[in-house]
Write a protein that holds these residues in place. Structure first.
Motif, PDB file in Angstrom:
ATOM      1  N   ALA A  91      -9.126   3.116  -3.411  1.00  0.00           N
ATOM      2  CA  ALA A  91      -8.691   2.136  -3.540  1.00  0.00           C
ATOM      3  C   ALA A  91      -9.754   0.969  -3.002  1.00  0.00           C
TER       4      ALA A  91
ATOM      5  N   SER B 122       0.795  -1.567   0.176  1.00  0.00           N
ATOM      6  CA  SER B 122      -0.213   0.016   0.088  1.00  0.00           C
ATOM      7  C   SER B 122       0.920   1.007  -0.514  1.00  0.00           C
TER       8      SER B 122
ATOM      9  N   GLN C 247      -2.957   0.491  -5.227  1.00  0.00           N
ATOM     10  CA  GLN C 247      -1.073   0.837  -5.814  1.00  0.00           C
ATOM     11  C   GLN C 247      -0.762   0.162  -7.145  1.00  0.00           C
TER      12      GLN C 247
ATOM     13  N   GLY D  28      -4.955  -1.527  -0.153  1.00  0.00           N
ATOM     14  CA  GLY D  28      -4.256  -0.395  -0.191  1.00  0.00           C
ATOM     15  C   GLY D  28      -3.122  -1.106  -1.168  1.00  0.00           C
ATOM     16  N   ALA D  29      -3.282  -1.973  -1.474  1.00  0.00           N
ATOM     17  CA  ALA D  29      -1.878  -2.512  -2.442  1.00  0.00           C
ATOM     18  C   ALA D  29      -2.397  -3.179  -3.418  1.00  0.00           C
TER      19      ALA D  29
END
Lengths: 86, 86
Positions: free
Chosen positions: B36, A8, A41, A37-38
């Motif tokens: 997100a 993230s 991204q 979050g990861a």
């Protein structure tokens, strides 16, 4: 095949550069992301990587997302595995 | 092309059903996600949709993520647009 881990806190531009480099070299790369979050991204990094590797008239890169199960500190976690191909 | 909006509270299984239905009908579908949580739910929905539409021996569905700019309540927001093709 190279495996990249995106977190993230990963910088999407840096991750995009790593994706583009792996695609230039191998034509395929695998990315692992755990958590919202990861995953976010990673998707941003892939969108940026498209600008780096897609040339005029070439087809867009292919992204294939799937689930993966893994053990972290003895706990069962579900992550997302992205396969990216030129 | 059908446009689906996925939010952070969207149920990935329901979204997967909508994606699979649109792919069966049109062969292509567009998804919009902002934030997100919404991007994460979208990726999970796509991973589930693959199980619904990919048959033995068929190639995996193609996912093409990109950025999109939009105005929400007068504010400039950046979202993710996914194009999904069989």
């Amino acid at each position: 095949m190279e495996i990249l881990k995106v977190a993230s806190r990963s910088n999407p531009n840096s991750a995009a550069g790593a994706i583009a480099g792996a695609l230039e070299q191998d034509g395929i790369v695998e990315i692992h992301a755990i958590g919202a979050g990861a995953v976010n991204q990673t998707v941003k990094a892939i969108a940026i990587a498209r600008r780096l590797v897609e040339k005029e008239g070439t087809p867009p890169i292919k992204v294939i997302p799937g689930f993966m199960e893994l053990q972290i500190a003895g706990e069962e976690k579900t992550g997302i595995r992205f396969i990216i191909e030129r």
